[in-house]
Design a protein around this motif. Structure first.
Motif, PDB file in Angstrom:
ATOM      1  N   VAL A  15       0.800  -1.274  -0.145  1.00  0.00           N
ATOM      2  CA  VAL A  15      -0.325  -0.083   0.175  1.00  0.00           C
ATOM      3  C   VAL A  15       0.920   0.851   0.047  1.00  0.00           C
ATOM      4  O   VAL A  15       0.962   2.508  -0.291  1.00  0.00           O
ATOM      5  CB  VAL A  15      -1.357   0.309   1.113  1.00  0.00           C
ATOM      6  CG1 VAL A  15      -1.990   1.781   1.275  1.00  0.00           C
ATOM      7  CG2 VAL A  15      -1.875  -0.873   1.362  1.00  0.00           C
ATOM      8  N   LEU A  16       1.902   1.171   1.146  1.00  0.00           N
ATOM      9  CA  LEU A  16       2.543   2.615   1.487  1.00  0.00           C
ATOM     10  C   LEU A  16       3.693   2.613  -0.027  1.00  0.00           C
ATOM     11  O   LEU A  16       3.335   4.005  -0.864  1.00  0.00           O
ATOM     12  CB  LEU A  16       3.498   1.649   2.285  1.00  0.00           C
ATOM     13  CG  LEU A  16       2.907   2.420   4.140  1.00  0.00           C
ATOM     14  CD1 LEU A  16       3.902   2.159   4.623  1.00  0.00           C
ATOM     15  CD2 LEU A  16       2.341   3.808   3.784  1.00  0.00           C
ATOM     16  N   SER A  17       3.716   1.912  -0.454  1.00  0.00           N
ATOM     17  CA  SER A  17       4.733   1.817  -1.864  1.00  0.00           C
ATOM     18  C   SER A  17       4.054   2.277  -3.547  1.00  0.00           C
ATOM     19  O   SER A  17       4.683   3.064  -4.243  1.00  0.00           O
ATOM     20  CB  SER A  17       5.312   0.779  -2.591  1.00  0.00           C
ATOM     21  OG  SER A  17       4.010  -0.601  -3.087  1.00  0.00           O
ATOM     22  N   LEU A  18       2.386   2.309  -3.252  1.00  0.00           N
ATOM     23  CA  LEU A  18       1.449   2.931  -4.464  1.00  0.00           C
ATOM     24  C   LEU A  18       0.830   4.271  -3.673  1.00  0.00           C
ATOM     25  O   LEU A  18       1.171   4.762  -4.891  1.00  0.00           O
ATOM     26  CB  LEU A  18       0.075   2.067  -4.125  1.00  0.00           C
ATOM     27  CG  LEU A  18       1.078   0.969  -4.686  1.00  0.00           C
ATOM     28  CD1 LEU A  18      -0.768  -0.146  -4.394  1.00  0.00           C
ATOM     29  CD2 LEU A  18       0.956   0.676  -6.273  1.00  0.00           C
ATOM     30  N   LEU A  19       1.526   4.793  -2.710  1.00  0.00           N
ATOM     31  CA  LEU A  19       1.172   6.294  -2.297  1.00  0.00           C
ATOM     32  C   LEU A  19       2.101   7.064  -2.807  1.00  0.00           C
ATOM     33  O   LEU A  19       3.263   6.626  -2.427  1.00  0.00           O
ATOM     34  CB  LEU A  19       0.834   6.496  -0.846  1.00  0.00           C
ATOM     35  CG  LEU A  19      -0.272   5.205  -0.435  1.00  0.00           C
ATOM     36  CD1 LEU A  19      -0.519   5.431   0.968  1.00  0.00           C
ATOM     37  CD2 LEU A  19      -1.863   6.040  -1.075  1.00  0.00           C
ATOM     38  N   PRO A  20       1.927   8.484  -2.979  1.00  0.00           N
ATOM     39  CA  PRO A  20       2.620   9.373  -3.531  1.00  0.00           C
ATOM     40  C   PRO A  20       4.045   9.826  -2.639  1.00  0.00           C
ATOM     41  O   PRO A  20       3.705   9.890  -1.963  1.00  0.00           O
ATOM     42  CB  PRO A  20       1.767  10.655  -4.281  1.00  0.00           C
ATOM     43  CG  PRO A  20       0.905  10.568  -3.419  1.00  0.00           C
ATOM     44  CD  PRO A  20       0.850   9.028  -2.963  1.00  0.00           C
ATOM     45  N   ILE A  21       5.164  10.145  -3.146  1.00  0.00           N
ATOM     46  CA  ILE A  21       6.722  10.896  -2.274  1.00  0.00           C
ATOM     47  C   ILE A  21       6.401  12.168  -2.465  1.00  0.00           C
ATOM     48  O   ILE A  21       6.437  12.377  -4.032  1.00  0.00           O
ATOM     49  CB  ILE A  21       7.315   9.877  -2.599  1.00  0.00           C
ATOM     50  CG1 ILE A  21       6.927   7.826  -2.147  1.00  0.00           C
ATOM     51  CG2 ILE A  21       8.531  10.331  -1.999  1.00  0.00           C
ATOM     52  CD1 ILE A  21       8.155   7.692  -1.968  1.00  0.00           C
ATOM     53  N   SER A  63      -1.253   9.147 -10.341  1.00  0.00           N
ATOM     54  CA  SER A  63      -2.194   8.746 -11.840  1.00  0.00           C
ATOM     55  C   SER A  63      -2.914   7.762 -11.393  1.00  0.00           C
ATOM     56  O   SER A  63      -3.143   7.163 -10.881  1.00  0.00           O
ATOM     57  CB  SER A  63      -0.783   7.809 -12.498  1.00  0.00           C
ATOM     58  OG  SER A  63      -0.629   6.562 -12.606  1.00  0.00           O
ATOM     59  N   PHE A  64      -3.258   7.430 -12.472  1.00  0.00           N
ATOM     60  CA  PHE A  64      -4.942   6.711 -12.496  1.00  0.00           C
ATOM     61  C   PHE A  64      -4.470   5.133 -13.052  1.00  0.00           C
ATOM     62  O   PHE A  64      -4.582   4.126 -12.352  1.00  0.00           O
ATOM     63  CB  PHE A  64      -5.884   6.527 -14.058  1.00  0.00           C
ATOM     64  CG  PHE A  64      -6.376   7.628 -13.739  1.00  0.00           C
ATOM     65  CD1 PHE A  64      -7.666   7.700 -12.805  1.00  0.00           C
ATOM     66  CD2 PHE A  64      -6.658   8.819 -15.048  1.00  0.00           C
ATOM     67  CE1 PHE A  64      -8.982   8.526 -13.007  1.00  0.00           C
ATOM     68  CE2 PHE A  64      -7.513  10.302 -14.265  1.00  0.00           C
ATOM     69  CZ  PHE A  64      -8.125  10.179 -13.795  1.00  0.00           C
ATOM     70  N   GLN A  65      -3.128   4.672 -13.146  1.00  0.00           N
ATOM     71  CA  GLN A  65      -2.398   3.588 -13.173  1.00  0.00           C
ATOM     72  C   GLN A  65      -2.452   3.480 -11.638  1.00  0.00           C
ATOM     73  O   GLN A  65      -2.652   2.072 -11.312  1.00  0.00           O
ATOM     74  CB  GLN A  65      -1.482   3.528 -14.535  1.00  0.00           C
ATOM     75  CG  GLN A  65      -0.910   2.287 -14.360  1.00  0.00           C
ATOM     76  CD  GLN A  65       0.829   2.676 -14.623  1.00  0.00           C
ATOM     77  OE1 GLN A  65       0.842   3.000 -14.759  1.00  0.00           O
ATOM     78  NE2 GLN A  65       1.400   1.207 -15.565  1.00  0.00           N
ATOM     79  N   ASP A  66      -1.401   3.827 -10.539  1.00  0.00           N
ATOM     80  CA  ASP A  66      -1.770   3.399  -9.333  1.00  0.00           C
ATOM     81  C   ASP A  66      -2.422   3.964  -8.323  1.00  0.00           C
ATOM     82  O   ASP A  66      -2.893   2.368  -7.866  1.00  0.00           O
ATOM     83  CB  ASP A  66      -0.887   5.182  -8.871  1.00  0.00           C
ATOM     84  CG  ASP A  66       0.448   5.405  -9.212  1.00  0.00           C
ATOM     85  OD1 ASP A  66       1.650   4.702  -9.453  1.00  0.00           O
ATOM     86  OD2 ASP A  66       0.805   6.429  -9.455  1.00  0.00           O
ATOM     87  N   LEU A  67      -3.383   4.761  -9.309  1.00  0.00           N
ATOM     88  CA  LEU A  67      -4.969   4.523  -8.529  1.00  0.00           C
ATOM     89  C   LEU A  67      -5.022   2.671  -8.370  1.00  0.00           C
ATOM     90  O   LEU A  67      -6.620   2.436  -7.861  1.00  0.00           O
ATOM     91  CB  LEU A  67      -6.343   5.215  -8.513  1.00  0.00           C
ATOM     92  CG  LEU A  67      -5.646   6.917  -8.769  1.00  0.00           C
ATOM     93  CD1 LEU A  67      -6.910   7.424  -8.785  1.00  0.00           C
ATOM     94  CD2 LEU A  67      -5.340   6.617  -7.065  1.00  0.00           C
ATOM     95  N   SER A  68      -5.388   2.523  -9.913  1.00  0.00           N
ATOM     96  CA  SER A  68      -5.946   1.093 -10.167  1.00  0.00           C
ATOM     97  C   SER A  68      -5.507  -0.131  -9.299  1.00  0.00           C
ATOM     98  O   SER A  68      -5.873  -1.201  -9.048  1.00  0.00           O
ATOM     99  CB  SER A  68      -5.376   1.060 -11.688  1.00  0.00           C
ATOM    100  OG  SER A  68      -6.569   1.737 -12.594  1.00  0.00           O
TER     101      SER A  68
END
Length: 703
Positions: A456-462, A468-473
């Motif tokens: 989960v944390l790796s997908l959240l922005p830094i 991006s929509f890809q991250d949210l997918s």
């Protein structure tokens, strides 16, 4: 705040607003005023001894030093039209300056000074704090800052305290309020010399005292102003004096604490909106379920809760607006507050609502920091030094899990073993926050605590770069356990019809606001090729009732204050930037926009009379003039009406409170999201079920 009876789950501690007043009773306020007038009388006696009988005491007790020194300083400020005024007094029956009149006017000025520094403070509470400080107005202000858990108050810029001084002078009927402020700025910039000269007044030798008085008069009236007139130097001296004083327990003004916590939570929502993709794709999910509590930092929690709800309960239509419904946003922030408090009180039954709010403020509204046992229960270990530093000085979304063993910070929560598990606590939070599906959200957040958070944390922005929509997918597939969920390849949704009232009215208003904001942004800054440097990302908060009549229908004006997020078009991109805009549609004054810094947690807010009166949490600029900052407060101090009706501090506080306590009631802007799905919250109620008192208090949130 009221605790909700819950016989089915006796271990859950669920809280909701109860609209109880915390204002002092008239009898208490009358006694406090009598005490303060007697105390001020004694200060005039001390000041007379310092100046000697040859000097006439005509100065107010209002200022930035101790009360006796304030009287001395104010008595030495030369008044531009003193001779003309004296001649008028001889020829007419105008008021003669006497000691009793000075005492009353001094008290009026001190009360206004506090209520201008702290917009949530009523006149009755200001009197209470002045009594605690023994009529020392700056010490009283320090007590308010301590009781409200405000941090970095002196970072608000010099205009805030200058405006409070000017309003105090006007309320106390000072003959030249601008001269009054100028002289105090001059004293503040030479505070060491001023304190040395004031100390010389205690010398027994008359010659030294006379020489000190002459130098003080020259400093106040004839010396050119210092280049660095920092009035906050005196504030820091008062803070040091306050810390040395013995202090009783803080005043139990829970409503004041709530406002500080709500402003902190609002900052997290602004960050979350900046990180989500542009457009209104996730507005509905954030409004319905995007709460800031959970096992991560507040901004990450907002994103996770929003994406989970959107993935599991997807909308059937799309709202094509780039403006977030302001009152709906404020309501989800209020619900987050009650959810977090209910979480802590369920975990630790000895806590009451007030104690839980103080704990959350000391933890910057972060449950991981507020609950000392949450980390142990979830088998997660955080570097709390990094967490607190990031929350205070950088984007909260940069908060990351660290594999280090380090004790959590002292948040003032001294408790033993939790009374309930985290799933019961999250269920209490979801119930208090009016989540559409409390059981499902409690299971989600509990499961996040029990698994490795790295995916989960790796997908959240830094560093605040938007998702991006890809991250949210990827995030949606992880949270919803649906391996086929893809935002970037989803079929387009049909638009929400905007023809029905009040949705059509709101859509029309927001379309105009969006057009004006884009026009201002295009003019703000250009790239070398002449194209605008910034593009609109999201309009977060709108107050369309600036410089208009009282906040009751009809509202016929064209002035608005707006917070919006913009992103840079330059190569490489930059982190999203928060802007403030003032839109003046009547062409009597220029519209403008400017970047603003997001206040750190528990920071003081820049006051605006129009946004305060509506309870709208807008971040205003420091050091830049905007409508509602200066002259309107000055008119109010002179008992003139800046808004077209008899407006008092208490009425503004009640209006802001109506917005702050809006948790259950449907607001007008909910109509924007009607029909997008079939998941109407069972906790939303109609106004017909409210008592008259609750209805009157909630009117600002309903219209």
């Amino acid at each position: 705040m009221a605790r909700v009876s819950n016989p089915c789950h006796p271990d859950l501690r669920i809280y909701e607003p109860n609209f109880a007043s915390e204002q002092p009773r008239l009898k208490e306020e009358s006694k406090s005023r009598s005490y303060l007038l007697q105390k001020i009388r004694s200060y005039y006696g001390k000041a007379q001894k310092l100046l000697g009988r040859s000097h006439r005491l005509q100065g107010l007790c209002v200022g930035l030093l101790d009360p006796a020194s304030n009287i001395v300083i104010n008595s030495l400020i030369e008044r531009k039209h003193e001779r003309e005024r004296d001649r008028d007094h001889r020829s007419t029956t105008c008021e003669v300056v006497v000691e009793d009149d000075l005492k009353r006017r001094s008290l009026d000025g001190m009360v206004v000074f506090l209520t201008r520094l702290f917009p949530n403070l009523s006149e009755g509470l200001a009197v209470r704090y002045l009594r605690l400080a023994k009529a020392d107005v700056l010490i009283a202000a320090c007590i308010v800052v301590s009781d409200q858990c405000i941090e970095g108050f002196d970072a608000s810029g010099p205009d805030v305290i200058n405006m409070a001084l000017r309003c105090a002078g006007l309320a106390a009927r000072h003959p030249d309020a601008y001269r009054f402020v100028f002289s105090w700025c001059n004293i503040s910039s030479r505070i060491d010399d001023a304190l040395r000269l004031l100390a010389a007044l205690h010398e027994p030798q008359r010659l030294r005292r006379s020489d000190a008085i002459i130098k003080l008069v020259h400093m106040l009236n004839y010396e050119p102003p210092s280049r660095e007139r920092d009035v906050w130097l005196v504030w820091r001296l008062a803070e040091a004096s306050f810390r040395r004083r013995p202090r009783s327990a803080p005043q139990l003004h829970t409503n004041l604490l709530n406002r500080t916590l709500q402003d902190t939570i609002h900052g997290y929502y602004l960050q979350a909106l900046a990180l989500l993709p542009p457009g209104s794709r996730f507005h509905r999910s954030l409004i319905k379920a995007g709460y800031c509590y959970g096992p991560f930092d507040p901004v990450s929690n907002i994103i996770i809760n929003t994406i989970w709800y959107d993935a599991n309960f997807p909308p059937s239509m799309k709202l094509e607006l780039d403006v977030m419904g302001t009152r709906s946003l404020h309501r989800v922030e209020n619900r987050s507050l009650y959810g977090m408090v209910s979480f802590l009180c369920t975990r630790y039954h000895e806590l009451d609502f007030h104690q839980a709010v103080r704990c959350l403020l000391q933890a910057d509204a972060n449950l991981v920091l507020a609950d000392p046992n949450l980390v142990t229960d979830t088998n997660l270990v955080y570097d709390f030094g990094i967490v607190r530093d990031v929350l205070r000085h950088g984007p909260a979304s940069a908060f990351r899990c660290k594999l280090q063993t380090q004790a959590p910070p002292n948040t003032g929560l001294t408790v033993g073993h939790p009374d309930t598990g985290i799933e019961e606590a999250f269920l209490a939070a979801a119930t208090a926050a009016c989540h559409p599906n409390p059981d499902a959200q409690a299971q989600l957040l509990t499961s996040c605590c029990k698994v490795d958070p790295s995916p989960v944390l790796s997908l959240l922005p830094i560093d605040s770069h938007k998702l991006s929509f890809q991250d949210l997918s990827l995030l949606a597939r992880f949270l919803s356990c649906n391996p086929l969920y893809e935002y970037d390849k989803a079929l387009p949704l049909p638009p929400v019809p905007l023809k029905c009232y009040p949705r059509a009215e709101l859509a029309s208003l927001y379309t105009v606001i969006s057009k004006e904001v884009n026009a201002l942004l295009n003019k703000y800054q250009q790239m070398p090729n002449g194209d605008p440097k910034f593009k609109l990302h999201m309009i977060c908060v709108v107050n369309d009732r600036v410089r208009g009549p009282a906040p009751w229908p009809p509202h016929r004006h064209g002035h608005s204050h707006v917070n919006f997020v913009a992103t840079s078009k330059s190569p490489g991109g930059e982190a999203p930037t928060l802007f403030f805009a003032e839109i003046n549609a009547d062409n009597r004054s220029m519209s403008f926009c400017c970047p603003v810094d997001l206040p750190p947690p528990c920071a003081a807010q820049i006051p605006c009379i129009y946004c305060e009166s509506m309870g709208t949490r807008i971040v205003h600029p420091v050091g830049i003039h905007f409508t509602g900052r200066d002259s309107e407060f000055e008119n109010m101090a002179c008992e003139k009406d800046p808004l077209g009706c008899v407006y008092a501090t208490m009425r503004i506080i009640n209006h802001r409170r109506g917005m702050a306590e809006s948790v259950h009631v449907n607001v007008k802007e909910d109509s924007l999201y009607d029909g997008m799905d079939g998941h109407k919250s069972k906790y939303d109620i109609e106004t017909g079920s409210l008592s008259m008192k609750e209805y009157v208090l909630l009117i600002p949130a309903l219209i």
